[in-house]
Write a protein that holds these residues in place. Structure first.
Motif, PDB file in Angstrom:
ATOM      1  N   LEU A 101      17.697  43.804  -5.572  1.00  0.00           N
ATOM      2  CA  LEU A 101      17.807  42.845  -5.746  1.00  0.00           C
ATOM      3  C   LEU A 101      16.555  42.824  -7.501  1.00  0.00           C
ATOM      4  O   LEU A 101      16.617  41.776  -8.300  1.00  0.00           O
ATOM      5  CB  LEU A 101      17.934  41.680  -5.700  1.00  0.00           C
ATOM      6  N   HIS A 102      15.394  42.831  -6.339  1.00  0.00           N
ATOM      7  CA  HIS A 102      14.116  42.511  -7.336  1.00  0.00           C
ATOM      8  C   HIS A 102      13.736  44.105  -8.357  1.00  0.00           C
ATOM      9  O   HIS A 102      12.479  44.105  -8.683  1.00  0.00           O
ATOM     10  CB  HIS A 102      12.807  42.427  -6.409  1.00  0.00           C
ATOM     11  N   TYR A 103      14.768  45.017  -7.536  1.00  0.00           N
ATOM     12  CA  TYR A 103      14.567  46.182  -8.329  1.00  0.00           C
ATOM     13  C   TYR A 103      13.677  46.410 -10.370  1.00  0.00           C
ATOM     14  O   TYR A 103      12.716  46.575 -10.723  1.00  0.00           O
ATOM     15  CB  TYR A 103      15.291  47.295  -8.039  1.00  0.00           C
ATOM     16  N   PRO A 104      14.403  45.426 -10.369  1.00  0.00           N
ATOM     17  CA  PRO A 104      14.730  45.049 -12.145  1.00  0.00           C
ATOM     18  C   PRO A 104      13.522  44.719 -12.468  1.00  0.00           C
ATOM     19  O   PRO A 104      12.790  44.989 -13.856  1.00  0.00           O
ATOM     20  CB  PRO A 104      16.086  44.783 -13.033  1.00  0.00           C
ATOM     21  N   LEU A 105      12.965  43.264 -12.168  1.00  0.00           N
ATOM     22  CA  LEU A 105      11.861  43.212 -12.267  1.00  0.00           C
ATOM     23  C   LEU A 105      10.119  43.163 -11.767  1.00  0.00           C
ATOM     24  O   LEU A 105       9.512  43.296 -12.410  1.00  0.00           O
ATOM     25  CB  LEU A 105      11.923  41.848 -11.721  1.00  0.00           C
ATOM     26  N   MET A 146       7.160  57.898  -6.494  1.00  0.00           N
ATOM     27  CA  MET A 146       8.259  57.968  -7.141  1.00  0.00           C
ATOM     28  C   MET A 146       8.875  57.980  -5.707  1.00  0.00           C
ATOM     29  O   MET A 146       9.918  56.903  -6.231  1.00  0.00           O
ATOM     30  CB  MET A 146       8.514  58.951  -7.504  1.00  0.00           C
ATOM     31  N   SER A 147       8.095  57.607  -5.205  1.00  0.00           N
ATOM     32  CA  SER A 147       8.673  57.218  -3.569  1.00  0.00           C
ATOM     33  C   SER A 147       8.397  55.970  -3.076  1.00  0.00           C
ATOM     34  O   SER A 147       9.231  54.617  -2.938  1.00  0.00           O
ATOM     35  CB  SER A 147       8.547  57.901  -1.628  1.00  0.00           C
ATOM     36  N   TYR A 148       7.982  55.109  -4.289  1.00  0.00           N
ATOM     37  CA  TYR A 148       7.435  53.654  -3.764  1.00  0.00           C
ATOM     38  C   TYR A 148       8.967  53.649  -4.747  1.00  0.00           C
ATOM     39  O   TYR A 148       9.579  52.019  -4.431  1.00  0.00           O
ATOM     40  CB  TYR A 148       6.207  52.779  -4.166  1.00  0.00           C
ATOM     41  N   ASP A 149       9.284  53.801  -5.960  1.00  0.00           N
ATOM     42  CA  ASP A 149      10.129  53.409  -6.923  1.00  0.00           C
ATOM     43  C   ASP A 149      11.709  53.382  -6.331  1.00  0.00           C
ATOM     44  O   ASP A 149      12.479  52.604  -5.559  1.00  0.00           O
ATOM     45  CB  ASP A 149      10.854  54.247  -7.846  1.00  0.00           C
ATOM     46  N   ARG A 150      11.554  54.427  -5.230  1.00  0.00           N
ATOM     47  CA  ARG A 150      12.443  54.278  -4.279  1.00  0.00           C
ATOM     48  C   ARG A 150      12.930  53.674  -3.440  1.00  0.00           C
ATOM     49  O   ARG A 150      13.625  53.232  -2.875  1.00  0.00           O
ATOM     50  CB  ARG A 150      13.052  56.236  -3.628  1.00  0.00           C
ATOM     51  N   TYR A 151      11.722  53.165  -2.383  1.00  0.00           N
ATOM     52  CA  TYR A 151      11.741  52.392  -2.129  1.00  0.00           C
ATOM     53  C   TYR A 151      11.959  50.563  -2.847  1.00  0.00           C
ATOM     54  O   TYR A 151      12.784  50.047  -2.136  1.00  0.00           O
ATOM     55  CB  TYR A 151      10.311  52.340  -1.649  1.00  0.00           C
ATOM     56  N   VAL A 152      12.435  50.342  -3.489  1.00  0.00           N
ATOM     57  CA  VAL A 152      11.994  48.949  -4.299  1.00  0.00           C
ATOM     58  C   VAL A 152      13.216  49.345  -4.193  1.00  0.00           C
ATOM     59  O   VAL A 152      14.069  48.520  -4.148  1.00  0.00           O
ATOM     60  CB  VAL A 152      11.152  49.270  -5.404  1.00  0.00           C
TER      61      VAL A 152
END
Length: 326
Positions: free
Chosen positions: A145-149, A133-139
Motif C-alpha cells: 500500500l505504501h509502495y507508490p509513495l 533492488m532487494s529493498y525495492d522488492r521488500y517494499v
C-alpha cells in the motif's frame, strides 16, 4: 652508479634507480599464456560472449525505456543494472580480446591503474545496486500500500545515485594507494586483468597497511550490502509464507526470484574468488572464478530476467515485430 651493458629493450620498460632496484614502468598480463594453442578459440568464444552481453543488456535497457508497462521502479533499477553490466564487462573483456589477438599483453601502469579503478567502482556499485533492488522488492511485497509513495521516481534516482556516490571516491583513493607502492622485480601479472591480489604480489616493501585498508573497504562494500539483501529477503520470505493462497505465494515469489538468482551468482563466485587460500596452486582456479563474475554473470543476467519474467517477455514480443519491420 649506473650498471654497465644495459639492454636497450629492457631499459625501455624498466627504469634503473640509484639503489640498483629496477622500478617497473610496464606490466605484462599473462592471461591464458599457459595454453597458447587455444588463444584463437578463446578469442572467438569471448568475442561471441561480449556481443551477447551487449545485445542482451542493450535490449533490456531498450524495452524498459520504451514500453509503458515497464515504467515501474523495479524495471528502472533493472535498466540501471543492465547499463552497469555493460560498463563492467567493457572494462576487462575488450582488453582481454586485444591481448588474445596480439598475444602480447603489455599494459602501462597508468592503464592498469585505470582498469583496476573502474573495475572496483563498478563492482562495488553493483553490490549496492543489488541491495537497492532487494529493498525495492521488500517494499513491494511487505508494504504494497505504501509502495507508490516510498518508491517514487525521485527516491529511485537518489538510491541509484547514492550507490555510485558512496563507492567512487573510496575506490579512487584505494587505487591511488595501491599504485603509489613501488613495483620492482617481476612485472608479470598472472591474471587476465589488473585485479588487486596479483598486483599486490608485485609490490615491494611493506604492504600491511594496504591489506588492512583493502580488508576494511571489502567489508564495507561486499558483506554490508549482502547483509542488507539477506535482511530484505528474510522479511520477504516471512511475508510470502503468511499469504493465504498458494497462487499468491507463487506470484509474490516470482517477482523476486530472478533477482535472487543474480545475487547468488554474483556474490557466490566473487566470494569464492577472494576468500579462498592465497596460494600459487589456486591461481588457475582464481582466473576461472573471475571469468564467472566478470563475464558469465553479465551474460546470464538478461536471460534470467527475460526468461523468468512474463512482463519482459511480453515487451519483447511487441518489440520484435517493430524491429523486423525497420
Amino acid at each position: 652508479m649506473q650498471p654497465r651493458n644495459v639492454n636497450p629493450q629492457r631499459e625501455s620498460n624498466l627504469k634503473i634507480t640509484e639503489t640498483n632496484l629496477t622500478t617497473i614502468r610496464e606490466f605484462v598480463l599473462l592471461g591464458f599464456s599457459e595454453i597458447p594453442r587455444f588463444h584463437w578459440y578463446l578469442f572467438g568464444v569471448f568475442l561471441v560472449i561480449y556481443v551477447i552481453i551487449l545485445l542482451g543488456n542493450g535490449v533490456i535497457i531498450l524495452i524498459t525505456k520504451v514500453d509503458h508497462t515497464l515504467q515501474t521502479p523495479m524495471y528502472f533499477f533493472l535498466r540501471n543494472l543492465s547499463f552497469l553490466e555493460i560498463c563492467y564487462v567493457s572494462v576487462t573483456l575488450p582488453r582481454m580480446l586485444m591481448d588474445l589477438w596480439t598475444q602480447k599483453g603489455a599494459i602501462s601502469i597508468s592503464a592498469c591503474a585505470t582498469q583496476m579503478c573502474f573495475f572496483l567502482i563498478l563492482g562495488a556499485t553493483e553490490c549496492f545496486l543489488l541491495a537497492v533492488m532487494s529493498y525495492d522488492r521488500y517494499v513491494a511485497i511487505c508494504n504494497p500500500l505504501h509502495y507508490p509513495l516510498v518508491m517514487n521516481h525521485k527516491m529511485c534516482v537518489q538510491l541509484v545515485a547514492a550507490s555510485w556516490a558512496i563507492v567512487t571516491p573510496v575506490q579512487i583513493g584505494q587505487t591511488c594507494q595501491i599504485f603509489l607502492l613501488p613495483f620492482c622485480g617481476s612485472n608479470l601479472i598472472k591474471h587476465f586483468f589488473c585485479d588487486i591480489p596479483p598486483i599486490l604480489k608485485l609490490a615491494c616493501g611493506d604492504i600491511f597497511i594496504n591489506e588492512i585498508m583493502i580488508y576494511i573497504f571489502s567489508v564495507l562494500f561486499v558483506p554490508v550490502p549482502f547483509l542488507l539483501i539477506l535482511r530484505s529477503y528474510s522479511r520477504i520470505i516471512s511475508t510470502i509464507l503468511k499469504l493465504p493462497s498458494t497462487t499468491g505465494r507463487a506470484k509474490a515469489f516470482s517477482t523476486c526470484s530472478s533477482h535472487l538468482i543474480v545475487v547468488i551468482l554474483f556474490y557466490g563466485t566473487a566470494t569464492i574468488t577472494y576468500l579462498k587460500p592465497k596460494s600459487n596452486q589456486y591461481e588457475g582456479m582464481q582466473k576461472l572464478f573471475s571469468l564467472f563474475y566478470t563475464i558469465l554473470t553479465p551474460m546470464f543476467n538478461p536471460l534470467i530476467y527475460s526468461l523468468r519474467n512474463k512482463d519482459v517477455l511480453e515487451a519483447l514480443r511487441k518489440l520484435l515485430p517493430k524491429m523486423s519491420a525497420l
